[in-house]
Scaffold this motif. Structure first.
Motif, PDB file in Angstrom:
ATOM      1  N   GLY A 201      30.540  46.498  53.257  1.00 39.92           N
ATOM      2  CA  GLY A 201      29.852  47.203  52.184  1.00 39.92           C
ATOM      3  C   GLY A 201      30.797  47.884  51.218  1.00 39.92           C
ATOM      4  N   VAL A 202      32.076  48.016  51.617  1.00 40.07           N
ATOM      5  CA  VAL A 202      33.070  48.698  50.781  1.00 40.07           C
ATOM      6  C   VAL A 202      34.354  47.878  50.659  1.00 40.07           C
ATOM      7  N   HIS A 203      34.952  47.543  51.792  1.00 42.01           N
ATOM      8  CA  HIS A 203      36.251  46.866  51.797  1.00 42.01           C
ATOM      9  C   HIS A 203      36.091  45.368  51.557  1.00 42.01           C
ATOM     10  N   LEU A 204      37.072  44.773  50.908  1.00 45.45           N
ATOM     11  CA  LEU A 204      36.914  43.438  50.349  1.00 45.45           C
ATOM     12  C   LEU A 204      37.069  42.319  51.370  1.00 45.45           C
ATOM     13  N   ASN A 205      36.199  41.312  51.256  1.00 46.64           N
ATOM     14  CA  ASN A 205      36.427  40.057  51.962  1.00 46.64           C
ATOM     15  C   ASN A 205      37.213  39.133  51.028  1.00 46.64           C
ATOM     16  N   SER A 206      37.326  37.866  51.368  1.00 45.66           N
ATOM     17  CA  SER A 206      38.164  36.961  50.573  1.00 45.66           C
ATOM     18  C   SER A 206      37.676  36.832  49.135  1.00 45.66           C
ATOM     19  N   LEU A 207      36.371  36.674  48.948  1.00 49.56           N
ATOM     20  CA  LEU A 207      35.849  36.525  47.588  1.00 49.56           C
ATOM     21  C   LEU A 207      36.035  37.812  46.793  1.00 49.56           C
ATOM     22  N   GLY A 208      35.757  38.944  47.408  1.00 47.12           N
ATOM     23  CA  GLY A 208      35.962  40.214  46.719  1.00 47.12           C
ATOM     24  C   GLY A 208      37.410  40.410  46.306  1.00 47.12           C
ATOM     25  N   ALA A 209      38.330  40.055  47.208  1.00 44.79           N
ATOM     26  CA  ALA A 209      39.761  40.183  46.904  1.00 44.79           C
ATOM     27  C   ALA A 209      40.168  39.232  45.786  1.00 44.79           C
ATOM     28  N   GLN A 210      39.608  38.026  45.791  1.00 42.78           N
ATOM     29  CA  GLN A 210      39.917  37.060  44.735  1.00 42.78           C
ATOM     30  C   GLN A 210      39.450  37.559  43.375  1.00 42.78           C
ATOM     31  N   ILE A 211      38.275  38.167  43.339  1.00 44.38           N
ATOM     32  CA  ILE A 211      37.759  38.703  42.073  1.00 44.38           C
ATOM     33  C   ILE A 211      38.655  39.834  41.577  1.00 44.38           C
ATOM     34  N   ALA A 212      38.988  40.769  42.473  1.00 35.54           N
ATOM     35  CA  ALA A 212      39.847  41.889  42.081  1.00 35.54           C
ATOM     36  C   ALA A 212      41.203  41.384  41.594  1.00 35.54           C
ATOM     37  N   ALA A 213      41.800  40.461  42.344  1.00 37.74           N
ATOM     38  CA  ALA A 213      43.114  39.934  41.971  1.00 37.74           C
ATOM     39  C   ALA A 213      43.057  39.214  40.631  1.00 37.74           C
ATOM     40  N   SER A 214      41.993  38.461  40.400  1.00 39.31           N
ATOM     41  CA  SER A 214      41.852  37.730  39.144  1.00 39.31           C
ATOM     42  C   SER A 214      41.760  38.676  37.955  1.00 39.31           C
ATOM     43  N   GLU A 215      41.002  39.750  38.113  1.00 39.64           N
ATOM     44  CA  GLU A 215      40.857  40.721  37.020  1.00 39.64           C
ATOM     45  C   GLU A 215      42.166  41.466  36.769  1.00 39.64           C
ATOM     46  N   TYR A 216      42.852  41.844  37.828  1.00 36.98           N
ATOM     47  CA  TYR A 216      44.159  42.480  37.677  1.00 36.98           C
ATOM     48  C   TYR A 216      45.128  41.517  36.992  1.00 36.98           C
ATOM     49  N   ALA A 217      45.102  40.258  37.424  1.00 35.63           N
ATOM     50  CA  ALA A 217      46.052  39.264  36.912  1.00 35.63           C
ATOM     51  C   ALA A 217      45.899  39.054  35.410  1.00 35.63           C
ATOM     52  N   GLN A 218      44.674  39.060  34.927  1.00 34.43           N
ATOM     53  CA  GLN A 218      44.459  38.878  33.489  1.00 34.43           C
ATOM     54  C   GLN A 218      45.143  39.975  32.687  1.00 34.43           C
ATOM     55  N   LEU A 219      45.046  41.201  33.171  1.00 35.64           N
ATOM     56  CA  LEU A 219      45.685  42.317  32.473  1.00 35.64           C
ATOM     57  C   LEU A 219      47.202  42.260  32.605  1.00 35.64           C
ATOM     58  N   ILE A 220      47.681  41.846  33.761  1.00 39.85           N
ATOM     59  CA  ILE A 220      49.129  41.707  33.955  1.00 39.85           C
ATOM     60  C   ILE A 220      49.694  40.668  32.990  1.00 39.85           C
ATOM     61  N   GLU A 221      49.016  39.543  32.870  1.00 38.88           N
ATOM     62  CA  GLU A 221      49.481  38.488  31.965  1.00 38.88           C
ATOM     63  C   GLU A 221      49.479  38.964  30.517  1.00 38.88           C
ATOM     64  N   THR A 222      48.438  39.687  30.135  1.00 36.28           N
ATOM     65  CA  THR A 222      48.351  40.198  28.763  1.00 36.28           C
ATOM     66  C   THR A 222      49.481  41.168  28.464  1.00 36.28           C
ATOM     67  N   GLU A 223      49.721  42.098  29.381  1.00 39.28           N
ATOM     68  CA  GLU A 223      50.776  43.087  29.162  1.00 39.28           C
ATOM     69  C   GLU A 223      52.157  42.451  29.222  1.00 39.28           C
ATOM     70  N   ASN A 224      52.319  41.443  30.056  1.00 46.03           N
ATOM     71  CA  ASN A 224      53.611  40.759  30.143  1.00 46.03           C
ATOM     72  C   ASN A 224      53.935  40.037  28.838  1.00 46.03           C
ATOM     73  N   LYS A 225      52.928  39.454  28.212  1.00 47.34           N
ATOM     74  CA  LYS A 225      53.135  38.786  26.921  1.00 47.34           C
ATOM     75  C   LYS A 225      53.558  39.793  25.855  1.00 47.34           C
ATOM     76  N   LYS A 226      52.977  40.991  25.912  1.00 55.33           N
ATOM     77  CA  LYS A 226      53.335  42.023  24.936  1.00 55.33           C
ATOM     78  C   LYS A 226      54.790  42.443  25.093  1.00 55.33           C
ATOM     79  N   THR A 227      55.228  42.604  26.340  1.00 53.11           N
ATOM     80  CA  THR A 227      56.607  43.041  26.574  1.00 53.11           C
ATOM     81  C   THR A 227      57.611  41.956  26.212  1.00 53.11           C
ATOM     82  N   ALA A 228      57.153  40.695  26.231  1.00 56.69           N
ATOM     83  CA  ALA A 228      58.052  39.584  25.916  1.00 56.69           C
ATOM     84  C   ALA A 228      58.265  39.420  24.415  1.00 56.69           C
ATOM     85  N   LEU A 229      57.390  40.030  23.614  1.00 61.53           N
ATOM     86  CA  LEU A 229      57.505  39.892  22.153  1.00 61.53           C
ATOM     87  C   LEU A 229      58.686  40.688  21.604  1.00 61.53           C
TER      88      LEU A 229
END
Length: 229
Positions: A201-229
């Motif tokens: 009900g609180v802690h993540l199973n595999s699908l929950g972890a995949q969703i969280a990781a995917s959302e984090y990853a999108q922001l990481i990729e965006t910020e990494n592109k900014k720092t590369a400019l």
């Protein structure tokens, strides 16, 4: 990039599936400091941040806190003291943000995800109130971004049927952390409990972890592109 993950057991990754492991696999050249600590409320996190400086300056920091300020009040034993009301939560949360901003170029404020997979239960209504505080904290601040995981998880649940199971016994939560470490075992228990995104009900199973990781990853990729400019 140097990235900090600050939060409670959801960030630490026990019990359940650690989404941080998925991020490390996706970004092998990046440094991830997992600064999650099980049971942390906004008050205990502030105490932790106040006592010990963050270990290094970060390019990006994620702050995911708040679920225990509601969940702890439901448990049969309390390890940490939760904020007594929304006003105290907001005051202390903003103090945490200020400390983190001093050691990070950019900070992502993450809303607390779920307490139970019935999105309109009383606990999740309280989380929505805390989420509103978090979202408003980031408004018009050049170094603050927001990731509304509460809404993202709620939208996923709109297309599923889950049970109302929530672990409220501390001994049960500890047993899950101790005996259910393999993803296959976690998925088996999650399914047995009738859950879709979480182990309990609180802690993540595999699908929950995949969703969280995917959302984090999108922001990481965006910020990494900014720092590369």
């Amino acid at each position: 990039m140097n990235i900090a993950l600050i939060g409670d057991s959801l960030t630490e990754g026990r019990p359940g599936i650690p989404f941080s492991r998925l991020l490390k696999e996706q970004f092998p050249g990046f440094r991830f400091d997992n600064l999650g600590k099980g049971g942390d409320t906004v008050l205990s996190l502030y105490a932790r941040l106040s006592k010990k400086k963050l270990p290094s300056p970060y390019d990006l920091t994620f702050l995911w806190i708040g679920v225990n300020d509601v969940y702890t009040k439901m448990l049969n034993a309390q390890a940490q003291i939760p904020a007594k009301d929304e006003k105290e939560f907001e005051e202390v949360y903003k103090k945490c943000v200020e400390i983190i901003l001093a050691s990070s170029k950019q900070v992502v404020l993450v809303t607390p995800a779920l307490i139970g997979e019935h999105a309109d239960n009383q606990a999740n209504k309280q989380l929505r109130a805390l989420s509103s505080i978090i979202l408003s904290t980031a408004e018009n601040h050049p170094k603050l971004l927001c990731l509304d995981l509460h809404t993202i998880f709620k939208n996923h649940l709109a297309h599923t049927t889950s049970s109302d199971y929530i672990s409220v016994k501390v001994t049960r939560i500890m047993a899950d952390a101790l005996f259910y470490r393999k993803p296959s075992r976690i998925e088996e228990l999650s399914k047995k409990r009738g859950l879709h995104l979480t182990l309990d009900g609180v802690h993540l199973n595999s699908l929950g972890a995949q969703i969280a990781a995917s959302e984090y990853a999108q922001l990481i990729e965006t910020e990494n592109k900014k720092t590369a400019l």
